[in-house]
Scaffold this active site. Sequence first.
Site, PDB file in Angstrom:
ATOM      1  N   PRO A 180      -9.291  -4.546  -3.155  1.00 29.89           N
ATOM      2  CA  PRO A 180      -8.046  -6.377  -4.169  1.00 29.89           C
ATOM      3  C   PRO A 180      -7.403  -6.767  -3.108  1.00 29.89           C
ATOM      4  O   PRO A 180      -6.831  -5.812  -1.863  1.00 29.89           O
ATOM      5  CB  PRO A 180      -7.302  -5.138  -4.940  1.00 29.89           C
ATOM      6  CG  PRO A 180      -7.993  -3.638  -4.474  1.00 29.89           C
ATOM      7  CD  PRO A 180      -8.893  -3.576  -4.422  1.00 29.89           C
TER       8      PRO A 180
ATOM      9  N   TYR B 232       2.851   2.648  -4.614  1.00 30.30           N
ATOM     10  CA  TYR B 232       3.613   1.752  -5.603  1.00 30.30           C
ATOM     11  C   TYR B 232       4.229   2.615  -6.683  1.00 30.30           C
ATOM     12  O   TYR B 232       4.157   3.984  -5.769  1.00 30.30           O
ATOM     13  CB  TYR B 232       2.508   0.882  -6.022  1.00 30.30           C
ATOM     14  CG  TYR B 232       2.685  -0.429  -5.422  1.00 30.30           C
ATOM     15  CD1 TYR B 232       3.848  -0.744  -5.004  1.00 30.30           C
ATOM     16  CD2 TYR B 232       1.439  -0.329  -3.580  1.00 30.30           C
ATOM     17  CE1 TYR B 232       3.752  -1.819  -3.065  1.00 30.30           C
ATOM     18  CE2 TYR B 232       1.525  -1.579  -3.550  1.00 30.30           C
ATOM     19  CZ  TYR B 232       2.793  -2.690  -2.815  1.00 30.30           C
ATOM     20  OH  TYR B 232       2.301  -3.378  -2.124  1.00 30.30           O
TER      21      TYR B 232
ATOM     22  N   ARG C  48      -7.380   3.988  -7.172  1.00 30.13           N
ATOM     23  CA  ARG C  48      -7.448   4.251  -6.105  1.00 30.13           C
ATOM     24  C   ARG C  48      -5.992   4.367  -5.285  1.00 30.13           C
ATOM     25  O   ARG C  48      -4.660   4.580  -6.243  1.00 30.13           O
ATOM     26  CB  ARG C  48      -6.832   3.048  -5.344  1.00 30.13           C
ATOM     27  CG  ARG C  48      -6.926   2.073  -4.336  1.00 30.13           C
ATOM     28  CD  ARG C  48      -6.582   0.829  -3.536  1.00 30.13           C
ATOM     29  NE  ARG C  48      -7.517   0.420  -2.699  1.00 30.13           N
ATOM     30  CZ  ARG C  48      -7.733  -0.215  -1.356  1.00 30.13           C
ATOM     31  NH1 ARG C  48      -6.537  -1.277  -1.611  1.00 30.13           N
ATOM     32  NH2 ARG C  48      -8.518  -0.902  -0.557  1.00 30.13           N
TER      33      ARG C  48
END
Length: 364
Positions: free
Chosen positions: A23, A183, A231
Amino acid sequence: MSHLFSPLSLGPLSLSNRIVIAPMCQYSADEGRATDWHAQHLGTLSQSGAGLLILEAAAVEARGRISWADLGLWDDATEAALGQALASVRRWSKMPLGIQLAHAGRKASTARPWDGGGAIAPGQAHGWQVVAPSALPFNEGDPLPQALDAAGIDAVVEAFAAAARRAARLGLELIEVHAAHGYLLHQFLSPLSNRRDDDYGGLLENRMRLLLRVFDAVRAAVPAGVAVGVRISATDWVDGGWDVAQSIVVARALEARGSDFIHVSSGGLDPRQQIPVGPGYQVPLASAIKAQVATPVIAVGLITEPRQAETILAEGHADAIGIARGILYDPRWPWHAAAELGAQVHAAPQYLRCQPHGLRELFQ
Ligand SMILES: Cc1cc2nc3c(=O)[nH]c(=O)nc-3n(C[C@H](O)[C@H](O)[C@H](O)COP(=O)(O)O)c2cc1C
């Protein structure tokens, strides 16, 4: 027979080869909505011959975007715009398409990379209040994040599930839950960013609770034919942070819940990280995790040469190879890899006549 060009199943999804386009945020959305940039960018990548294209991190709620220009998948308008961008991609390519679902947590509300990438405070143009497990900023001096309360955590879980439903409705065949690169889900995993004293902080079992809840909610939200995986950053590259041993525990827990793959990256949580960047620098992390799980493992990070990719697979360090910058640089990387390894790759009929002299069987 090339390992790189042998087929692979990620749960219900069959790939014709083991090249996975990782990505890559494009910072080219309009209020979360995909634009014509996405149509042409994804169009190019979808003609590359890779086994799978994972679309960039799509935010599950507006405040979960890294920047104001990020792609989103949180309402009917963002869903419709992505559907429009994908229409021509689907029409002209058979490549399986996946999407990464993400929430940036305390690393949200930043400028686009080419505008400097710094944090933007709430109240400033393109800025908003960010959320996190604890009220600790990423960089000293960044605006303070708001710690999520129990209702806020439930809302995050539901936002991931809702975005997953939208992704499945768009016909995307794979969902990658983004729990890497510092994140929100990674912020809950790492003891450096998670200082909570409730059920979501402290012991590893508690720190991984949100990721496991999100995984379960996403898995339950989509039909069995959609592959779902995660991920992770396998290490923070900071003493006392998230590390490979904890990653193995989380990978096993995800496998037990039916994760169709684990995509192994690293870093992004703490500015003190010391990353030994070099060719294949994250492969040992993927290898350590692959040794402990049966679910397919994707290795990524400066894998740029076909023979390098082939060797990683031949030596059993990973099941598939992720490639990001290398395929922006050379959008026909899989063709060139197939030529070098004596393998075959799929090409659109419109392009078949470009086959180089002497490579009679490059295209399937
Ligand atoms: C332009 C760009 C955007 C990226 N966006 C994302 C993203 O949306 N999600 C993610 O998990 N990683 C993202 N990454 C990281 C890549 O997926 C990949 O892990 C990293 O670049 C290392 O692989 P490479 O050496 O093949 O580029 C991005 C990387 C680049 C270069």
